[in-house]
Each structure stands twice: as C-alpha cells, then as structure tokens.
Design a protein around this motif. Structure first.
Motif, PDB file in Angstrom:
ATOM      1  N   GLN A 167     -42.797 -66.324   1.968  1.00  0.00           N
ATOM      2  CA  GLN A 167     -41.859 -65.906   3.013  1.00  0.00           C
ATOM      3  C   GLN A 167     -40.423 -66.286   2.646  1.00  0.00           C
ATOM      4  OE1 GLN A 167     -42.274 -64.050   5.653  1.00  0.00           O
ATOM      5  NE2 GLN A 167     -44.490 -63.952   5.760  1.00  0.00           N
ATOM      6  N   CYS A 168     -40.231 -67.486   2.100  1.00  0.00           N
ATOM      7  CA  CYS A 168     -38.883 -67.911   1.697  1.00  0.00           C
ATOM      8  C   CYS A 168     -38.337 -66.988   0.609  1.00  0.00           C
ATOM      9  CB  CYS A 168     -38.911 -69.353   1.191  1.00  0.00           C
ATOM     10  SG  CYS A 168     -39.186 -70.585   2.483  1.00  0.00           S
ATOM     11  N   PHE A 169     -39.173 -66.717  -0.388  1.00  0.00           N
ATOM     12  CA  PHE A 169     -38.781 -65.836  -1.485  1.00  0.00           C
ATOM     13  C   PHE A 169     -38.422 -64.449  -0.954  1.00  0.00           C
ATOM     14  CE2 PHE A 169     -40.138 -62.589  -4.558  1.00  0.00           C
ATOM     15  CZ  PHE A 169     -39.312 -62.901  -5.632  1.00  0.00           C
ATOM     16  N   ARG A 170     -39.298 -63.883  -0.134  1.00  0.00           N
ATOM     17  CA  ARG A 170     -39.126 -62.522   0.367  1.00  0.00           C
ATOM     18  C   ARG A 170     -37.898 -62.398   1.275  1.00  0.00           C
ATOM     19  NH1 ARG A 170     -40.797 -58.758   4.126  1.00  0.00           N
ATOM     20  NH2 ARG A 170     -41.566 -56.819   3.244  1.00  0.00           N
ATOM     21  N   GLN A 171     -37.752 -63.325   2.226  1.00  0.00           N
ATOM     22  CA  GLN A 171     -36.621 -63.228   3.151  1.00  0.00           C
ATOM     23  C   GLN A 171     -35.294 -63.466   2.449  1.00  0.00           C
ATOM     24  OE1 GLN A 171     -37.023 -65.039   7.027  1.00  0.00           O
ATOM     25  NE2 GLN A 171     -39.190 -64.513   7.140  1.00  0.00           N
ATOM     26  N   ALA A 172     -35.270 -64.326   1.442  1.00  0.00           N
ATOM     27  CA  ALA A 172     -34.038 -64.532   0.670  1.00  0.00           C
ATOM     28  C   ALA A 172     -33.666 -63.240  -0.057  1.00  0.00           C
ATOM     29  CB  ALA A 172     -34.217 -65.675  -0.326  1.00  0.00           C
ATOM     30  N   GLN A 173     -34.660 -62.580  -0.663  1.00  0.00           N
ATOM     31  CA  GLN A 173     -34.403 -61.309  -1.348  1.00  0.00           C
ATOM     32  C   GLN A 173     -33.881 -60.257  -0.376  1.00  0.00           C
ATOM     33  OE1 GLN A 173     -38.006 -60.142  -3.458  1.00  0.00           O
ATOM     34  NE2 GLN A 173     -36.879 -60.481  -5.365  1.00  0.00           N
ATOM     35  N   LEU A 174     -34.535 -60.138   0.790  1.00  0.00           N
ATOM     36  CA  LEU A 174     -34.112 -59.150   1.788  1.00  0.00           C
ATOM     37  C   LEU A 174     -32.705 -59.428   2.304  1.00  0.00           C
ATOM     38  CD1 LEU A 174     -37.449 -58.736   3.789  1.00  0.00           C
ATOM     39  CD2 LEU A 174     -36.378 -57.057   2.270  1.00  0.00           C
ATOM     40  N   ALA A 175     -32.309 -60.704   2.280  1.00  0.00           N
ATOM     41  CA  ALA A 175     -30.962 -61.084   2.729  1.00  0.00           C
ATOM     42  C   ALA A 175     -29.929 -60.894   1.611  1.00  0.00           C
ATOM     43  CB  ALA A 175     -30.950 -62.532   3.219  1.00  0.00           C
ATOM     44  N   GLY A 176     -30.388 -60.461   0.422  1.00  0.00           N
ATOM     45  CA  GLY A 176     -29.475 -60.231  -0.692  1.00  0.00           C
ATOM     46  C   GLY A 176     -29.112 -61.478  -1.474  1.00  0.00           C
ATOM     47  N   LEU A 177     -29.867 -62.560  -1.288  1.00  0.00           N
ATOM     48  CA  LEU A 177     -29.594 -63.801  -2.021  1.00  0.00           C
ATOM     49  C   LEU A 177     -30.327 -63.749  -3.348  1.00  0.00           C
ATOM     50  CD1 LEU A 177     -30.018 -66.206   1.021  1.00  0.00           C
ATOM     51  CD2 LEU A 177     -27.885 -65.333   0.041  1.00  0.00           C
ATOM     52  N   THR A 178     -29.641 -64.118  -4.419  1.00  0.00           N
ATOM     53  CA  THR A 178     -30.214 -63.964  -5.760  1.00  0.00           C
ATOM     54  C   THR A 178     -30.926 -65.214  -6.253  1.00  0.00           C
ATOM     55  OG1 THR A 178     -28.090 -64.562  -6.723  1.00  0.00           O
ATOM     56  CG2 THR A 178     -28.555 -62.206  -6.454  1.00  0.00           C
TER      57      THR A 178
END
Length: 183
Positions: free
Chosen positions: A31-42
C-alpha cells in the motif's frame, strides 16, 4: 553542482500516512509503495511497522538513519533524524506539525481517520513485539493484539495494545531516493 543548503533540502525522509485507516490484516508495504506511486512520488516507501522480517528501527537504510531529517509531506520537520525516533522516549514529536496522507489530508484532524491512533508493532526502541503485531499484520481478528500509539500523546511509539480489528492510521516512511543524475 548544487550547494549544500540547496541540495540538502531534497535529502529528507518523508513520513506519510496511507489514505485510509487499516485493521491488522494489511499489505502495508505494498500500500505504501502503490500510494506513493499514485501520488507521483519517485522514492520508495515502506510501512512504519515492525514485521516478521524486520524491526521498525531498521526499515530505513543504515546510511540514512543519522543525517537526514524526518519530515511531513510539506517538508516540515517531525524528527531531526530517523535514529532520534528510537531513543527510548517513544518517538516524541510536536503534535502541532501535521502528519499528512499521500492525498494531502491531515490525519490528526480529518474525519477519514476517526481514531487518531497509529499501528507500529514495536517497543519504544523500534524492536518488533511478536505478541503484539497482529500475527505479522496478517489478521484483523478481535482476539489478536497489536501495539499502537494514540497521536494525542505526541508519541509515534507509545506503548498501547489494541485488538487487531481496529482500523487505525498506517504510516509510511521514505527509505530510498531516486535521483535524477541527468538533471
């Protein structure tokens, strides 16, 4: 070359909450990985939880534990560095510095998180508590227990035990950087 003051702004560890509360049965790292990606964080984000594989204190790379500040999504300092969270004082922080979710909401005031409590599954020093981490975060059974911390205490690692069926805040910590060396 960037000067140190400018470049050090980018080298911080962001502590961010998932966009919704979770019970003890969670795939928090995913969830951390996915939500960070969806938020545009690299950068890569990991759950702020002890697990069956790793103590919370060691989630951040050893090379980044001493010199990088831990900040919220807006860059406001929560801790001087990762190690300071685990000094035995329960991760004391300034409750006036908000903790934001990946979608930018303040978990301390937003009603999406009715219980202002974070799961962690650790001692005050960030060591896993095998008896209190919801069976390695695989159960939301009312009879299973998880270590958590009410945010109103001003501590991320307060030592309270709750049933794993509760839906609490799950935090994510940035644990690696993706730098653009072409920049």
């Amino acid at each position: 070359f960037l000067n140190y003051a400018f470049s050090s702004f980018f080298f911080q560890l962001h502590l961010v909450a998932l966009n919704f509360p979770l019970s003890g049965d969670m795939r928090a790292d995913f969830q951390c990985f996915r939500q960070a990606q969806l938020a545009g964080l690299t950068s890569t984000y990991r759950a702020f939880l002890s697990s069956h594989l790793q103590d919370l204190a060691t989630v951040v790379r050893k090379t980044d534990r001493h010199h990088l500040p831990v900040v919220n999504l807006q860059g406001e300092t929560l801790f001087s560095n990762w190690e300071s969270i685990f000094d035995g004082n329960g991760g004391q922080f300034n409750i006036h510095v908000p903790i934001y979710s990946f979608d930018g909401r303040n978990v301390m005031t937003d009603s999406s998180w009715p219980q202002k409590v974070i799961w962690h599954g650790s001692t005050a020093n960030g060591i896993r508590l095998v008896s209190n981490y919801c069976e390695a975060w695989h159960t939301a059974d009312v009879g299973a227990m998880g270590q958590a911390s009410p945010l109103n205490t001003g501590k991320l690692l307060d030592q309270k035990v709750y049933s794993c069926n509760n839906q609490f805040i799950v935090l994510c910590i940035e644990n690696s950087f993706v730098s653009d060396s072409q920049g």
